[in-house]
Design an enzyme around this catalytic site. Structure first.
Site, PDB file in Angstrom:
ATOM      1  N   ASP A 111      -1.316   3.277   0.509  1.00 15.29           N
ATOM      2  CA  ASP A 111      -2.110   3.834   1.600  1.00 15.29           C
ATOM      3  C   ASP A 111      -3.228   4.660   0.986  1.00 15.29           C
ATOM      4  O   ASP A 111      -3.030   5.321  -0.040  1.00 15.29           O
ATOM      5  CB  ASP A 111      -1.261   4.719   2.509  1.00 15.29           C
ATOM      6  CG  ASP A 111      -0.271   3.925   3.359  1.00 15.29           C
ATOM      7  OD1 ASP A 111      -0.566   2.768   3.684  1.00 15.29           O
ATOM      8  OD2 ASP A 111       0.787   4.480   3.707  1.00 15.29           O
ATOM      9  N   ASP A 125      -2.282  -1.542   8.230  1.00 15.96           N
ATOM     10  CA  ASP A 125      -1.879  -0.664   9.337  1.00 15.96           C
ATOM     11  C   ASP A 125      -2.898  -0.709  10.472  1.00 15.96           C
ATOM     12  O   ASP A 125      -2.521  -0.729  11.654  1.00 15.96           O
ATOM     13  CB  ASP A 125      -1.732   0.781   8.852  1.00 15.96           C
ATOM     14  CG  ASP A 125      -0.665   0.945   7.792  1.00 15.96           C
ATOM     15  OD1 ASP A 125       0.296   0.157   7.769  1.00 15.96           O
ATOM     16  OD2 ASP A 125      -0.795   1.877   6.973  1.00 15.96           O
TER      17      ASP A 125
END
Length: 154
Positions: A111, A125
């Site tokens: 991330d 995401d």
């Protein structure tokens, strides 16, 4: 096609993030509105469920298989785009869980996108979240998977 585009973009941006960012050293991109902030996430959204990485992996695989199975019935561009986003996002993150450290099905998701007061996330995401919104819109509009409209809906 949408799914492959999402998967490619997700993996490319993760590769670039790993090459150019250092964990714990955020980089302002648009003031404090958007930062690049590299983390490795063992859990799901907001790092929840870090002890359940194999379960999260299994759920993502089931979602991807379900999308492929349901895609046989698609006759709507809206559903096709939503399913493509969902598939690409699920495969993008499951790829991390299978192939990244520390071990298969325990791998950490890369991330690197951070906005104020929100979890750090990635392209996969964003695709899954966008898919969820499109799925709700299609459902509220009464559009079936085959592209027909439910009777009694405007």
């Amino acid at each position: 096609m949408v799914g492959l585009l999402v998967l490619g973009l997700d993996q490319l941006t993760k590769m670039l993030a790993l090459q150019h960012l250092t964990p714990g050293e955020p980089v302002n991109v648009i003031g404090s509105l958007l930062k690049f902030n590299l983390i490795r996430n063992a859990g799901a959204a907001f790092s929840l469920g870090e002890d359940f990485t194999p379960v999260i992996s299994a759920v993502q695989i089931i979602v991807a298989v379900g999308v492929v199975w349901l895609s046989r019935k698609l006759g709507s561009i809206g559903w096709a785009v939503a399913f493509g986003l969902l598939f690409g996002g699920a495969i993008g993150n499951i790829t991390d869980r299978i192939f990244r450290e520390p071990s298969p099905f325990h791998g950490h998701v890369v991330d690197f996108l951070q906005t104020p007061n929100w979890a750090i996330f990635n392209v996969a995401d964003m695709a899954v979240s966008s898919a969820a919104i499109l799925l709700v819109i299609q459902t509220l509009r009464g559009i079936k998977l085959d592209g027909t409209k439910e009777t009694g809906r405007k």
